[in-house]
Design a protein around this motif. Sequence first.
Motif, PDB file in Angstrom:
ATOM      1  N   GLN A 113      -0.130  13.982   0.637  1.00  0.00           N
ATOM      2  CA  GLN A 113      -0.189  14.579  -0.692  1.00  0.00           C
ATOM      3  C   GLN A 113      -1.584  15.138  -0.947  1.00  0.00           C
ATOM      4  N   THR A 114      -1.632  16.420  -1.332  1.00  0.00           N
ATOM      5  CA  THR A 114      -2.874  17.054  -1.748  1.00  0.00           C
ATOM      6  C   THR A 114      -2.864  17.138  -3.271  1.00  0.00           C
ATOM      7  N   PRO A 115      -3.946  17.595  -3.888  1.00  0.00           N
ATOM      8  CA  PRO A 115      -3.927  17.724  -5.351  1.00  0.00           C
ATOM      9  C   PRO A 115      -2.828  18.652  -5.871  1.00  0.00           C
ATOM     10  N   LEU A 128      -7.142   9.324   1.431  1.00  0.00           N
ATOM     11  CA  LEU A 128      -7.741   9.821   2.670  1.00  0.00           C
ATOM     12  C   LEU A 128      -9.092  10.472   2.425  1.00  0.00           C
ATOM     13  N   LYS A 129      -9.199  11.223   1.342  1.00  0.00           N
ATOM     14  CA  LYS A 129     -10.470  11.876   1.019  1.00  0.00           C
ATOM     15  C   LYS A 129     -10.425  12.384  -0.411  1.00  0.00           C
ATOM     16  N   SER A 130     -11.596  12.689  -0.942  1.00  0.00           N
ATOM     17  CA  SER A 130     -11.714  13.276  -2.271  1.00  0.00           C
ATOM     18  C   SER A 130     -12.428  14.618  -2.158  1.00  0.00           C
ATOM     19  N   PHE A 142       0.843  -1.191   0.000  1.00  0.00           N
ATOM     20  CA  PHE A 142       0.000   0.000   0.000  1.00  0.00           C
ATOM     21  C   PHE A 142       0.884   1.248   0.000  1.00  0.00           C
ATOM     22  N   PRO A 143       1.419   1.635  -1.172  1.00  0.00           N
ATOM     23  CA  PRO A 143       2.301   2.807  -1.223  1.00  0.00           C
ATOM     24  C   PRO A 143       1.567   4.118  -0.994  1.00  0.00           C
ATOM     25  N   HIS A 158      -6.753  13.322  -1.867  1.00  0.00           N
ATOM     26  CA  HIS A 158      -5.725  13.503  -0.852  1.00  0.00           C
ATOM     27  C   HIS A 158      -5.253  12.113  -0.407  1.00  0.00           C
ATOM     28  N   TYR A 159      -3.932  11.961  -0.305  1.00  0.00           N
ATOM     29  CA  TYR A 159      -3.354  10.663   0.048  1.00  0.00           C
ATOM     30  C   TYR A 159      -2.451  10.790   1.271  1.00  0.00           C
TER      31      TYR A 159
END
Length: 419
Positions: free
Chosen positions: A308-310, A276-278, A271-272, A284-285
Amino acid sequence: MPYQFYATRTTGSFFTGYANPSMAQSLAMSNNLYSTAHYGINRGVRLKNEFFRKLLGSALVLGFDLISLYAPFGMGWLHEEYHRAVLTRREINSFNDMNTFPFGQATVSVRKIDDEDLIRLSDQHTFDFIRLQSAGLEAQYHQIQSLQKNNFYYNQALPHIPLYWLSTLNAITYVIQSASAEDFDPLIDEANEKEGADISKRDFTGPDFTAWVSALFNPDRPYEERGIHPSGVGINRYIKPSELSTDELAYLKRQGNLQWINLLSPHLFGFPKIKLKSTAQGDHYGNIAIRHLLTSFGNDICLDLFYQTPKNNYFFSLHNFNNLNASFFGLEGAVIDRPFYFNKIMVSGRGMVWTQPRNQSFTTSDASLGGLLSIRSAFVLGAWWPYFEIEAKTKGWVMGNVFLEENISFRGGLSLRFR
């Protein structure tokens, strides 16, 4: 720079100095090897059945990673080069036996080092000498962290999992077995007999972590007290587990048990990146990794946080530095490849603030405040990204930075980015 100046003085000329790469250089070369090979295998396996495609690809990656353990630029080579970087910092030349492709050998040496140089390092630069013993382990976890960052922030999706496991289990086993007289005493006797009176054949230390813990507990002990080599020529460099005191052995066993926390990361289990959310702007990761590293004063237990955000890449790490009786804390944060000037310039910045044991002492409870600041600018010219970086730090231990004292370093290079 200034590492290259030390390498130049160590080898005799500027260009031969590149035979003694810095930690950053050897890490880059090793990462290039694995990223290129894993990319090639990933692209080269073409099967319609997805399960068998992944199975074959993983088997080929594992096979390559096993072979590379005994080859230049592989993980074992990198382990030894971090040792050598500490030696080069103090202008001590050496040779990495991984360059001879020593397939199947139980032990591999960093050799061609005079006893007088080790005496000087131990007596005049004690904490570099302690860090020297644990630098190989530092290399392995630094590589794992950097490859995890590449997969997370750059969406490389490269199959590094076999390497993560090979390197992590190798490190855990090495530290744990170092406390075993049954495992290492016979190997040391065999090495001493095989190397005989030829000092150039001897490793700089033998088992890394028996030497590390002995130096931690006895920083003022003269190096010559190790006694005469069994051949009668030179100093007996290798410290057996059976020669450690009760306290030294107990501490080394505790560090070996703590090594298991290096398995606590989703990266190692396929799971690299974890969504978290869209949002309307994009996804967002995040991800995490826990690491236990050995240092010049004890250990660093850290929690790495990937986010990481967009639009932005962030990295954070919470550090818990420990010596024998006290704990100290640090915070690290980084912004990675922030675009400027119509996306033609990419800027990365990293900052750290910490308290570490005063004077790198293993026994003190007094703290010393310190920090690090670095900035890197890359110019986007298609796939070609020339970059320039400056990094400044106070006194203190930082993974992948060979300098324990205050330092300002400059780096320049070229990165190739392929979509």
